[in-house]
Design a protein around this motif. Sequence first.
Motif, PDB file in Angstrom:
ATOM      1  N   ASP A 219      -4.984   1.827   7.285  1.00  0.00           N
ATOM      2  CA  ASP A 219      -5.755   0.620   7.585  1.00  0.00           C
ATOM      3  C   ASP A 219      -6.149  -0.140   6.327  1.00  0.00           C
ATOM      4  O   ASP A 219      -6.818  -1.172   6.402  1.00  0.00           O
ATOM      5  CB  ASP A 219      -7.005   0.966   8.398  1.00  0.00           C
ATOM      6  CG  ASP A 219      -7.918   1.963   7.692  1.00  0.00           C
ATOM      7  OD1 ASP A 219      -7.635   2.312   6.523  1.00  0.00           O
ATOM      8  OD2 ASP A 219      -8.908   2.412   8.311  1.00  0.00           O
TER       9      ASP A 219
ATOM     10  N   GLU B 237      -6.298  -7.004  10.425  1.00  0.00           N
ATOM     11  CA  GLU B 237      -7.115  -5.790  10.457  1.00  0.00           C
ATOM     12  C   GLU B 237      -6.936  -4.919   9.206  1.00  0.00           C
ATOM     13  O   GLU B 237      -7.682  -3.956   9.001  1.00  0.00           O
ATOM     14  CB  GLU B 237      -6.789  -4.958  11.700  1.00  0.00           C
ATOM     15  CG  GLU B 237      -5.397  -4.364  11.722  1.00  0.00           C
ATOM     16  CD  GLU B 237      -4.335  -5.308  12.267  1.00  0.00           C
ATOM     17  OE1 GLU B 237      -3.208  -4.854  12.509  1.00  0.00           O
ATOM     18  OE2 GLU B 237      -4.662  -6.499  12.455  1.00  0.00           O
ATOM     19  N   ARG B 238      -5.972  -5.238   8.354  1.00  0.00           N
ATOM     20  CA  ARG B 238      -5.721  -4.429   7.158  1.00  0.00           C
ATOM     21  C   ARG B 238      -6.696  -4.800   6.045  1.00  0.00           C
ATOM     22  O   ARG B 238      -6.828  -5.952   5.666  1.00  0.00           O
ATOM     23  CB  ARG B 238      -4.288  -4.658   6.661  1.00  0.00           C
ATOM     24  CG  ARG B 238      -3.860  -3.780   5.479  1.00  0.00           C
ATOM     25  CD  ARG B 238      -3.701  -2.341   5.884  1.00  0.00           C
ATOM     26  NE  ARG B 238      -2.715  -2.146   6.919  1.00  0.00           N
ATOM     27  CZ  ARG B 238      -1.411  -1.930   6.691  1.00  0.00           C
ATOM     28  NH1 ARG B 238      -0.964  -1.883   5.456  1.00  0.00           N
ATOM     29  NH2 ARG B 238      -0.583  -1.747   7.691  1.00  0.00           N
ATOM     30  N   ARG B 239      -7.417  -3.813   5.523  1.00  0.00           N
ATOM     31  CA  ARG B 239      -8.394  -4.036   4.472  1.00  0.00           C
ATOM     32  C   ARG B 239      -7.736  -4.025   3.104  1.00  0.00           C
ATOM     33  O   ARG B 239      -6.751  -3.334   2.875  1.00  0.00           O
ATOM     34  CB  ARG B 239      -9.503  -2.972   4.524  1.00  0.00           C
ATOM     35  CG  ARG B 239     -10.264  -2.936   5.821  1.00  0.00           C
ATOM     36  CD  ARG B 239     -11.261  -1.790   5.871  1.00  0.00           C
ATOM     37  NE  ARG B 239     -12.446  -2.068   5.055  1.00  0.00           N
ATOM     38  CZ  ARG B 239     -12.776  -1.417   3.972  1.00  0.00           C
ATOM     39  NH1 ARG B 239     -12.014  -0.434   3.508  1.00  0.00           N
ATOM     40  NH2 ARG B 239     -13.882  -1.727   3.298  1.00  0.00           N
TER      41      ARG B 239
ATOM     42  N   THR C 194     -10.071   4.697  12.416  1.00  0.00           N
ATOM     43  CA  THR C 194     -11.232   3.944  11.958  1.00  0.00           C
ATOM     44  C   THR C 194     -12.181   4.832  11.166  1.00  0.00           C
ATOM     45  O   THR C 194     -13.109   4.346  10.545  1.00  0.00           O
ATOM     46  CB  THR C 194     -11.990   3.343  13.156  1.00  0.00           C
ATOM     47  OG1 THR C 194     -12.337   4.402  14.054  1.00  0.00           O
ATOM     48  CG2 THR C 194     -11.116   2.335  13.882  1.00  0.00           C
TER      49      THR C 194
END
Length: 310
Positions: free
Chosen positions: A173, A203-205, A67
């Motif tokens: 991510d 959750e993948r940007r 993160t």
Amino acid sequence: MNTSGASATNRISAARKSGARAAGAERKFVSPFYATLIFSLFLPGVMLAGKVAGLHHIFAPAVSATTHVPSVNLWAWERDEDLSFIDPSKVGVSYFAGMIYVRGASTEFRPRTQKLKLPAGVHSVPVFRIETLRGEGLPGSVSTSDARPPEFAAADYIAKSIVKAIKSLPPSDTVQIDFDALADERPFYRTILKKLRQELPPERRISITALGSWLLSDKWLQDGDADEVIAMMFSIGADRKNILQRVQSQRLDSGTNAQVSLGISANESLTNKALFAAHLQNQFDKIYIFNSRPWNRDRFDAITKEAFQK
């Protein structure tokens, strides 16, 4: 990237595409952070063989997605790169992962074949470049604005191709998409982004590159298209003077809820001088840096000192 039909500003120069590419492929490119850190760069790199679509290239050991996103991100484009000198706690890497050519409803995917050496634990993001080829003949041989735009049927295949390629890459991510967009291509690219959103884990940007003009007045993106929009403040082209004057007094804004980051080039000292004189870098949480030549410690130290020690 292009603005409306007549404006092809801010497309990446041939230097950015200095690595291998399909024969005859012409490019319109295109292909941004706040930091006040003093960098210490002493971590040795390690290499691990990876595989994408049957072609091998070298990555650092795969690590779990984290993160923590560094404030500085280096672009590693189409050439062998050794970035083992960077401090992974402060610097991330967005690396060219593949090219997707589109003509009409037809598409062709070409994965990265160049070596990339990264330090263990670095936050890395794969970047996929989409090239729309308009007209007949060899890829890139015709680029007239009146040729037919890409067909929506290709958008689903492109999104699925990107998701498939990601599975063979180190965990990340985020996925970054780099593209140009003539006025009549914009609905097509919005469709790609929406389909990619459907295919990716929640959750993948999604990060995209954008012309400076898209963040000043020509705001055509929509909420949900991307989580991050990178303002490409280099290779601006004929509209350079106007764009640089406007960013002195007007904040870059995509018109969406996406985070806006700054993209600069280590090779454009005059442009950077204008940006840094206005302290533009201080408006962003993240800055991306491109280099037309292979990265090394001296070049990295020079551009970060220029940007952050004014």
